[in-house]
Scaffold this motif. Structure first.
Motif, PDB file in Angstrom:
ATOM      1  N   SER A  96      72.426  77.517   3.212  1.00 17.80           N
ATOM      2  CA  SER A  96      70.915  77.165   2.756  1.00 17.80           C
ATOM      3  C   SER A  96      70.442  78.863   3.354  1.00 17.80           C
ATOM      4  CB  SER A  96      71.011  76.837   4.660  1.00 17.80           C
ATOM      5  OG  SER A  96      71.187  77.269   5.505  1.00 17.80           O
ATOM      6  N   ASP A  97      71.218  79.380   3.079  1.00 19.14           N
ATOM      7  CA  ASP A  97      71.076  81.142   2.857  1.00 19.14           C
ATOM      8  C   ASP A  97      70.595  81.614   4.731  1.00 19.14           C
ATOM      9  OD1 ASP A  97      69.548  83.471   1.595  1.00 19.14           O
ATOM     10  OD2 ASP A  97      68.085  83.032   1.281  1.00 19.14           O
ATOM     11  N   ARG A  98      71.434  81.663   4.825  1.00 19.28           N
ATOM     12  CA  ARG A  98      71.244  81.934   6.683  1.00 19.28           C
ATOM     13  C   ARG A  98      72.426  82.166   6.766  1.00 19.28           C
ATOM     14  NH1 ARG A  98      69.366  76.670   9.886  1.00 19.28           N
ATOM     15  NH2 ARG A  98      70.861  75.682   8.495  1.00 19.28           N
ATOM     16  N   GLY A  99      72.374  82.361   8.077  1.00 15.52           N
ATOM     17  CA  GLY A  99      73.967  83.385   8.829  1.00 15.52           C
ATOM     18  C   GLY A  99      74.482  82.545   9.483  1.00 15.52           C
ATOM     19  N   ALA A 100      75.907  82.405   9.406  1.00 13.71           N
ATOM     20  CA  ALA A 100      76.893  81.484  10.505  1.00 13.71           C
ATOM     21  C   ALA A 100      78.007  82.843  11.630  1.00 13.71           C
ATOM     22  CB  ALA A 100      77.961  80.780  10.069  1.00 13.71           C
ATOM     23  N   LEU A 101      78.038  82.242  12.923  1.00 17.38           N
ATOM     24  CA  LEU A 101      78.756  82.461  13.655  1.00 17.38           C
ATOM     25  C   LEU A 101      79.845  81.794  14.205  1.00 17.38           C
ATOM     26  CD1 LEU A 101      79.736  85.421  15.550  1.00 17.38           C
ATOM     27  CD2 LEU A 101      77.898  84.610  16.692  1.00 17.38           C
ATOM     28  N   VAL A 102      81.209  81.982  14.202  1.00 17.60           N
ATOM     29  CA  VAL A 102      82.053  81.072  14.667  1.00 17.60           C
ATOM     30  C   VAL A 102      82.716  82.109  15.853  1.00 17.60           C
ATOM     31  CG1 VAL A 102      83.887  79.446  14.817  1.00 17.60           C
ATOM     32  CG2 VAL A 102      81.912  80.657  12.810  1.00 17.60           C
ATOM     33  N   VAL A 103      83.147  81.301  17.367  1.00 20.23           N
ATOM     34  CA  VAL A 103      83.704  81.947  18.639  1.00 20.23           C
ATOM     35  C   VAL A 103      84.436  81.127  18.803  1.00 20.23           C
ATOM     36  CG1 VAL A 103      83.121  83.504  20.651  1.00 20.23           C
ATOM     37  CG2 VAL A 103      81.643  83.344  19.317  1.00 20.23           C
ATOM     38  N   VAL A 104      85.957  81.997  18.538  1.00 19.44           N
ATOM     39  CA  VAL A 104      87.065  80.802  19.159  1.00 19.44           C
ATOM     40  C   VAL A 104      87.742  82.331  19.860  1.00 19.44           C
ATOM     41  CG1 VAL A 104      87.469  80.035  16.476  1.00 19.44           C
ATOM     42  CG2 VAL A 104      88.610  82.385  17.408  1.00 19.44           C
ATOM     43  N   PRO A 105      89.253  81.764  21.181  1.00 24.88           N
ATOM     44  CA  PRO A 105      89.162  82.013  21.716  1.00 24.88           C
ATOM     45  C   PRO A 105      90.312  83.002  21.884  1.00 24.88           C
ATOM     46  CG  PRO A 105      90.490  79.815  21.899  1.00 24.88           C
ATOM     47  CD  PRO A 105      89.178  80.090  20.645  1.00 24.88           C
ATOM     48  N   ASP A 106      91.166  82.913  20.890  1.00 23.71           N
ATOM     49  CA  ASP A 106      92.126  84.105  20.842  1.00 23.71           C
ATOM     50  C   ASP A 106      92.655  84.567  19.314  1.00 23.71           C
ATOM     51  OD1 ASP A 106      94.210  82.478  19.719  1.00 23.71           O
ATOM     52  OD2 ASP A 106      93.821  81.207  21.708  1.00 23.71           O
ATOM     53  N   GLY A 107      92.981  85.402  18.864  1.00 20.79           N
ATOM     54  CA  GLY A 107      93.114  86.471  17.819  1.00 20.79           C
ATOM     55  C   GLY A 107      94.249  85.633  16.476  1.00 20.79           C
ATOM     56  N   ARG A 108      95.077  84.858  17.478  1.00 26.15           N
ATOM     57  CA  ARG A 108      95.635  83.369  16.608  1.00 26.15           C
ATOM     58  C   ARG A 108      94.630  82.586  15.998  1.00 26.15           C
ATOM     59  NH1 ARG A 108     100.213  80.835  19.308  1.00 26.15           N
ATOM     60  NH2 ARG A 108      98.647  80.022  20.844  1.00 26.15           N
TER      61      ARG A 108
END
Length: 714
Positions: free
Chosen positions: A234-246
């Motif tokens: 849809s020509d928009r951005g997305a952000l995913v936040v996770v708890p750890d590097g794994r």
């Protein structure tokens, strides 16, 4: 009185005061002139004033300062860039910085002005560190909102939001933006009745909000990648936040497979400062529109943000330990509300906060039907106290016969996971007969008996002389902790021909082969097995349920489900054995694989008792004298309730200090301040004002620590 009369009484001191008043009035009436020079140097002809956020995270200086812009810095000194200015305490400290002297300190220009609201001479900018604008208006506004919510300073939040500068990374140009990808197919989202519709809404440019109870198994990372791809379409951005590097690495691999290389940024500490800053700059410049990262990525400056995702919001890693200690869930919620974008909270388990989002109607629930859940989940079997009492071998080795059988059967076809509580789990007292947690009659806080002394409440400090269980009438209490190391040794001796791998504090494994082996892990450190685990043992359930914390049941269930989600489904022979009392609510929720139902019931209980998240709460810790003085001076909301204070356990010399705990050798107390819904902002403002006033008056000799919405109030 005339001016002659003033001069005749020159020794009284009154004429000097009147003269100062007249001079102040005269200056106020004079139009404020634009600064033109600084020590003979020409200033910028247009907008010669720079309003600067100084990198000084103290509350009584939580404001902007005006500085003059020299002509040679005019082109580079734009809003959002890093600068260095002279700043320091002294008699020459003014609204615009210092007239002269003072040390150099970093900061950010937030805007350029034609004139300052300070009528005196302004200090000039000392240096433009870099012409790269890194602090945009959206990020500045978000940071201010976070600082206000958590009673902190804006400068502290900016330190969390903007990574340190790396000149090499800044000099390297970012790649050209990629065109939007096509909308993805629903894939395994079809397992959820609302899943395909959620993806379609994202691809259409809409902003749905959902709480997603992910099914067990390995597909959740690809499902997250499909949600990101739909948003990019849809020509928009997305952000995913996770708890750890794994976890970030798993989502990173799924995004690379779904979108191709170079279409997203990975923001984790493991990347190193140069690579991380280069990736962050690519996001800020708009070259990359998708981001996955750990806690600090919650502030990532994604252009035209269309979707913000937080995975496993109950993990303690989402709670920042640096002031003002924001939680990633709250920051992502703020971003979704402020930027009018889609929101997705996903996890195998379900927190009370997630249940509240659904119960309030703010978000919809995305969950599979019961038949699909039963198909995807492993078989869960329980071993309670009654079974252990009848099992002679279990009493000797602390492992019931059912657990031995599950291990033996599982090792025939693959690895077996053994989850054992880590050291340091403190016991919560409960009724010996029915296992109902022992709570205070006044505030419903956890009852404690340190060093076998008389019972008292861990929240309000009141003593309890005649406790009895309100559920069954029992009057005997129980607490239990079982060591983890001995359990691992027993398993190793019982299966000497099988390889034993450990994953925990010293070494955390990411993956293990699919061959038969025993994998002993502490909660949260479980590696992923190729093809899934054949079986899992969840041992010493009381050590996790017995924590003296409001979230002990929720956290235990989250840890159990996190481990059980790595086991093969029931059709493939996957079995989970949990050693805990079967009648307990978290154990029953695991057996039914119903974390959302458990969270809804927990939410109802907290609403009845006035616990967070239904109420807002702040923890204030200090020495007894400083704490009493602070609470007396703070103008708290009229509906605020103070619980405590109670003494904090002292930190032993040579051991690491707990977050918010006292320094070694010092005795501190903690008070909890609770307000009903709607008064949270007033509580944070009152605490921030009281702390700023105290620091401005030089009251920092004995520190007072404030934490709004503490994750642990046990």
């Amino acid at each position: 009185m005339s001016s002659e009369d003033d001069e005749a009484e020159g020794g009284s001191g009154v004429p000097e005061q009147l003269a100062l008043i007249r001079e102040t009035v005269r200056r106020a009436d004079v139009p404020r002139a634009k600064p033109r020079t600084w020590r003979g140097a020409a200033l910028a002809k247009e907008l010669p004033v720079a309003r600067v956020l100084v990198d000084k995270g103290v509350l009584h200086l939580d404001r902007y300062f005006d500085y003059a812009v020299p002509e040679e810095m005019d082109a580079d000194a734009q809003p959002g860039v890093r600068v260095r200015v002279r700043f320091g305490a002294g008699k020459h400290h003014v609204r615009g910085g210092r007239r002269e002297g003072g040390g150099l300190i970093g900061g950010f220009i937030v805007e350029r002005l034609a004139e300052s609201d300070y009528s005196g001479p302004l200090a000039a900018l000392a240096q433009v560190v870099s012409p790269e604008p890194v602090l945009g208006p959206e990020l500045l506004s978000l940071s201010r909102a976070v600082a206000d919510r958590y009673a902190g300073s804006l400068a502290d939040v900016i330190q969390l939001a903007v990574p340190p500068r790396n000149a090499k990374a800044e000099a390297k140009p970012s790649p050209e933006p990629s065109p939007p990808p096509p909308p993805p197919e629903p894939g395994t989202w079809t397992r959820y009745p609302r899943g395909p519709g959620f993806l379609a809404a994202l691809a259409a440019g809409e902003s749905p909000r959902a709480v997603w109870n992910a099914l067990p198994g390995p597909y959740w990372a690809d499902e997250l990648a499909r949600a990101v791809a739909a948003t990019l379409a849809s020509d928009r951005g997305a952000l995913v936040v996770v708890p750890d590097g794994r976890t970030a690495a798993r989502v990173d691999a799924a995004l690379t497979e779904r979108l191709g290389a170079g279409r997203h940024a990975l923001l984790t500490a493991e990347a190193g400062p140069q690579k991380r800053y280069r990736q962050w700059l690519a996001v800020r410049r708009g070259a990359v529109r998708a981001v996955v990262g750990t806690r600090a990525a919650m502030f990532a400056p994604v252009r035209q943000l269309g979707l913000v995702v937080i995975w496993d919001d109950g993990d303690g890693s989402h709670s920042e330990q640096q002031a003002p200690q924001p939680h990633a869930r709250d920051v992502t919620l703020l971003r979704a509300a402020r930027e009018h974008c889609a929101f997705l909270l996903g996890a195998h388990s379900c927190t009370v906060e997630a249940a509240q989002l659904v119960e309030s109607g703010w978000a919809l629930s995305i969950a599979a039907d019961r038949d699909t859940v039963r198909t995807a989940a492993p078989l869960v079997r329980t071993v309670g106290d009654g079974d252990l009492a009848r099992d002679e071998a279990a009493r000797a080795a602390r492992l019931p016969s059912l657990a031995w059988q599950a291990v033996r059967e599982g090792l025939r076809s693959g690895p077996v996971l053994v989850q054992v509580p880590r050291r340091g789990y403190a016991p919560r007292l409960a009724c010996e007969r029915c296992r109902e947690p022992a709570r205070c009659r006044h505030c419903s806080g956890p009852l404690e008996a340190p060093d076998a002394r008389q019972l008292h409440c861990g929240w309000c400090g009141r003593g309890e002389h005649a406790w009895h269980c309100p559920a069954c009438g029992g009057f005997r209490l129980r607490a239990q902790i079982v060591g983890a190391r001995r359990t691992a040794e027993e398993l190793g001796r019982a299966f000497p021909a099988v390889a034993v791998r450990t994953s925990g504090r010293e070494q955390v494994l990411d993956t293990v082969p699919g061959s038969p082996a025993l994998v002993v892990s502490t909660p949260g450190a479980e590696p992923v097995a190729e093809g899934g685990y054949a079986a899992a043992l969840l041992l010493d359930g009381w050590a996790m349920l017995g924590r003296a914390d409001l979230r002990s049941g929720e956290e235990a269930l989250r840890r159990w489900i996190g481990a059980a989600a790595l086991v093969r489904d029931q059709a493939a022979g996957g079995t989970v054995v949990i050693v805990a009392e079967p009648t307990l609510r978290p154990v029953q929720a695991l057996v039914r694989w119903d974390p959302a139902g458990h969270a809804v019931r927990e939410l109802a209980e907290r609403a009845e008792l006035g616990f967070p998240p239904v109420s807002r709460m702040a923890a204030v810790t200090a020495t007894p004298g400083a704490l009493a003085e602070f609470l007396a001076a703070a103008e708290l909301p009229s509906d605020a309730q103070i619980l405590g204070p109670v003494p904090l356990p002292p930190t032993e010399p040579g051991r690491p200090r707990r977050p918010g705990g006292p320094p070694p050798g010092e005795n501190w107390e903690r008070a909890l301040v609770r307000v009903p819904p709607g008064s949270g902002s007033a509580l944070a403002a009152a605490l921030k004002t009281a702390q700023a006033t105290r620091m401005a008056r030089g009251g920092g000799a004995e520190p007072v620590r404030i934490r709004v919405d503490p994750p642990d109030i046990g």
